[in-house]
Design an enzyme around this catalytic site. Sequence first.
Site: not given
Length: 299
Positions: A35, A39-40, A43, A45, A47, A49, A67, A165, A217, A220, A225
């Site tokens: 995640r 998220h990086d 925003v 690219g 990098d 940030s 975040n 997910h 999930d 699981s 999967d």
Amino acid sequence: MGYYSKSCPEAERIVREYVEYHIRNAPSLAAALLRMHFHDCFVRGCDASVLLNSSSSNQAERDSPPNFTVRGFDFIDRMKGLVEAECPGIVSCADIITLAARDAIVATGGPFWRVPTGRRDGVISRASEALRNIPPPTSNLTALQTFFASQGLDLKDLVLLSGAHTIGVSHCSSFRNRLYNFSVVRDQDPSLHSEYAANLKAKKCRSPSDNTIVEMDPGSHRTFDLSYYRLVLKGRGLFQSDSALTASPATKLFITQVLQGSLDNFYSQFASAMEKMGGINVKTGLAGEIRMHCALVNS
């Protein structure tokens, strides 16, 4: 590939072994690192940030609402410290995030994908840009398509990357509107399976103010999967953005095709989507810098 083979040949091994060792004791960290990578990259690219601290004059991405529940900052910092001890000033925090996300998924038995290295770290991080560019869990398909298209990703990438997910957890705050305050005419989201919604209300999010941890999930959530896709087709996707994947014939058909194929085939397609995401607006050459500390730009 192998960008550090001469300048820091042990870098990728250091990251991989550190991740493998700790994922055994904290498997939930795999979803957290994946995640963080997502998220990086959405925003400015890929990098790093997202790792920068806020200052007295600037609120950084990590302190933006999308975040608030991102985890793994200390974990990345510790890996950076190990790599710096081996080869000071060579390996970027952006590459460490990207490698760690892949290695964490592999350590849980999930797919492997190639990670070209050589990214440089950004020096700008703004909370407002995280708010503007990271898709919220309340997104409908039109919004999701717009968010992803702005990063050079298509509907197929959206469906495949949403497959992440299949592992990890969320909090009631990310989907409570689907249970208690969906619209002016409906308390509950009609696209959410009624039995699933009743179970969430009875056992997890018992009131609108609850913020319990919920498996993405169920049954699981530690196995990479195809279960997530089966649940989505049954109206048991946790987020509105999960249910949104069934809102168009194209995305629904692609989910069906993924389910009709083998797990290996899904792994291969997921790997391709991750490689594509890991290349979003990367900084190379003289752009950015190689941060000494991931939370701070070099002085």
